[in-house]
Write an enzyme that holds these catalytic residues in place. Structure first.
Site, short mmCIF file in Angstrom:
data_model
loop_
_atom_site.label_atom_id
_atom_site.label_comp_id
_atom_site.label_asym_id
_atom_site.label_seq_id
_atom_site.Cartn_x
_atom_site.Cartn_y
_atom_site.Cartn_z
N GLU A 133 75.10 62.12 -94.28
CA GLU A 133 75.57 60.87 -93.67
C GLU A 133 74.51 59.80 -93.84
OE1 GLU A 133 76.97 61.25 -89.65
OE2 GLU A 133 77.50 59.13 -89.52
N GLU A 170 86.56 61.97 -86.50
CA GLU A 170 86.57 61.99 -85.03
C GLU A 170 87.32 60.80 -84.43
OE1 GLU A 170 82.52 62.46 -83.60
OE2 GLU A 170 82.40 64.50 -84.36
N TYR A 202 79.08 71.16 -81.93
CA TYR A 202 77.62 71.25 -81.82
C TYR A 202 77.29 72.01 -80.53
CZ TYR A 202 77.49 67.60 -85.40
OH TYR A 202 77.65 66.89 -86.56
N GLU A 231 81.85 69.74 -89.34
CA GLU A 231 80.53 69.46 -88.74
C GLU A 231 80.25 70.59 -87.77
OE1 GLU A 231 79.65 65.59 -87.07
OE2 GLU A 231 80.95 64.62 -88.55
O1 AHR Z 1 76.47 64.48 -87.36
C1 AHR Z 1 76.18 63.47 -86.44
C2 AHR Z 1 77.42 62.83 -85.85
O2 AHR Z 1 78.05 63.75 -85.00
C3 AHR Z 1 78.50 62.44 -86.83
O3 AHR Z 1 78.29 61.18 -87.37
C4 AHR Z 1 79.72 62.43 -85.97
O4 AHR Z 1 80.89 62.70 -86.71
C5 AHR Z 1 79.43 63.49 -84.93
O5 AHR Z 1 79.77 63.08 -83.67
#
Ligand code: AHR
Length: 514
Positions: A49, A195, A267, A315
């Site tokens: 990114e 997202e 995450y 992600e």
């Molecule tokens: O990977 C970091 C960020 O986390 C990305 O830009 C987003 O898609 C997610 O919330």
């Protein structure tokens, strides 16, 4: 495998016998005919990114003596090749929702700098479509472009596909040729935004509004190139009473005839400093994959049999320390430093992807360099973070068909799940090469496993690759590599193998079958 497939009858907790702990024992049974599905190599994807030092200062540094004539850091490219990156997602993430791709083509010095609102910086546009696609060619990775469905228009998304993929003589393809690329790149994978369910996203919409908008973009993109595969933005907003299941269901109702994948993100972190609880993150991942599969199946009922939508977990990573403001802004953003326990969580995520190989066909670790990443640089050096090692082992070895395992073994108490299996495992067979991946989640005790092969025989030599260290908080740095892969060879019996999985470790066993 999930926690319900475990028997609690064997050893539920460490016994104390005359001051000694009895060994924890497990059984792993393998039958090479019990196939879950083909492992798609694209589950070993990554993500770049325009954020912090991922691209500028990571992949690409025009002023570095470590870079080639085009500005690509050679040391980073080499490490990324060894990581076996199969698919590279770009340009974001949140960034994609304000990216104007036409700013990033043509002579670099003439490209306009723009305010970048996702991360509050200025985008130089010196790394654009050509730089990304040429990088993928050098890396040997498939490109995956995420279109701007935030501030962008249907026409911009359509023209990007035309510029990149079309062989027809049009204004867009003439422009591509003027910019130095005669042949189309033929990019297959395109994201329909990122997202879009999140209020933090530029151009955030309700599920209905996104579904309608994305469907029109999808039509134009597929009419431009019928070979493109489209990835719909699913909801990854699991907390705070948000209805992630409802979002996905609604979006798929609009896109079920056009989307090929549903994108999901996750995450995880260890804010309570609780190793046992942290290591169960993959159980939550497994539950979410099953839920998403059900939502997809519901949306597809009534569609022709051959119509498929797969999951793109595009992600995923450990990310909880280096969050936005804690980084102090500037270019050093999201520069998470990883330790052994993070590497073990990464290995359990990869096990979970392999164990869902029938439905999960794309996964992208976020991200490749510096920003929540396995590769870390400064101006003069590079090192491999702890999480690099399990990912490289999986990507380079766990191929072919995923096998359904029977794992019986001990569990341990933890806050999130009550109890959780000590061993987390997956296996794959590829041309008579068998790979077994095992994380021992127990913090202090080894687990002695008997591995039984139902229908074949092991070759005598078994290659063992272990990622471990004495301290679960051990990190790597520019000066030392404490957590890495250590290899050795052991001997197997004809159809059985005994192995003691050390505490807090990831082990890959690889052998030929006869
Ligand atoms: O990977 C970091 C960020 O986390 C990305 O830009 C987003 O898609 C997610 O919330």
């Amino acid at each position: 495998m999930n926690r319900r497939s475990f028997s609690k009858t064997l050893v539920a907790a460490p016994f104390i016998l005359r001051g000694q702990q009895a060994p924890l024992r497990a059984r792993i049974k393998i039958d090479t005919e019990r196939v879950i599905g083909d492992i798609d190599p694209k589950i070993y994807g990554n993500f770049a990114e325009h954020l912090g030092r991922c691209i500028e200062g990571g992949i690409f540094d025009e002023n570095s003596s470590l870079s080639d004539a085009n500005g690509y850091r050679r040391d980073v490219l080499d490490a990324a090749k060894k990581l076996g990156v199969s698919l590279l997602r770009w340009p974001g993430g949140n960034f994609s929702s304000n990216y104007r791709w036409k700013d990033g083509i043509g002579p670099r010095d003439k490209r306009p700098p723009r305010l970048e609102m996702a991360w509050g910086t200025v985008e130089s546009n010196r790394f654009g479509t050509h730089e990304f696609l040429n990088y993928c060619e050098m890396l040997g990775a498939e490109p995956y472009i995420c279109a701007n469905l935030g501030t962008g228009t249907w026409e911009e998304a359509q023209q990007w596909v035309e510029y990149v993929n079309s062989s027809k003589d049009t204004a867009m393809t003439r422009l591509r040729k003027e910019n130095g690329r005669a042949d189309p790149w033929k990019v297959t994978y395109w994201g329909l935004g990122n997202e879009m369910d999140g209020p933090w996203q530029m151009g955030h919409r309700s599920a209905e509004d996104y579904g309608k908008f994305a469907l029109e973009a999808a039509k134009l993109m597929k009419w431009t190139d019928p070979n493109v595969k489209l990835i719909a933005a699913g909801s990854s907003n699991y907390g705070g009473g948000s209805d992630w299941i409802g979002w996905n269901r609604t979006v798929l109702d609009f896109l079920k005839t056009h989307a090929d994948y549903l994108s999901l993100h996750m995450y995880v972190g260890n804010p309570n400093n609780d190793f046992g609880e942290f290591l169960t993150s993959s159980l939550t991942l497994g539950e979410r994959i099953k839920t998403a599969e059900g939502v997809i199946n519901a949306a597809l009922s009534g569609q022709p049999r051959g119509r498929k939508i797969y999951i793109a977990w595009d992600e995923w990573n450990v990310w909880y320390r280096a969050r936005g403001a804690s980084q102090g802004g500037g270019r050093r953003m999201l520069e998470e430093k990883y330790n052994l326990e993070d590497a073990l969580v990464v290995a359990t995520f990869l096990n979970t992807f392999v164990n869902n190989a029938h439905i999960l066909k794309i996964a992208n670790m976020a991200q490749l360099v510096n920003v929540i990443a396995p590769i870390f640089t400064d101006e003069k050096r590079m090192f491999l973070q702890t999480i690099y090692y399990p990912l490289a082992l999986f990507a380079n070895n766990t191929k072919g068909k995923a096998l359904e395992l029977l794992v019986k073994g001990p569990s341990y108490p933890n806050r999130r799940f009550g109890d959780a299996p000590c061993l987390d495992a997956s296996a794959a067979i590829d041309n008579e090469t068998l790979v077994i991946n095992v994380v021992n989640r127990h913090q202090d005790q080894p687990v002695e496993a008997g591995i039984e092969l139902e229908d074949k025989q092991f070759a005598p030599a078994v290659e063992v690759s272990e990622v471990n260290a004495p301290d679960i908080k051990a990190e790597n740095s520019f000066d030392s590599t404490t957590v890495k892969t250590v290899k050795r060879t052991i001997e197997a019996g004809k159809n059985s193998l005994r192995y003691s999985f050390p505490p807090h470790s990831f082990t890959m066993l690889k052998t030929k079958l006869t």
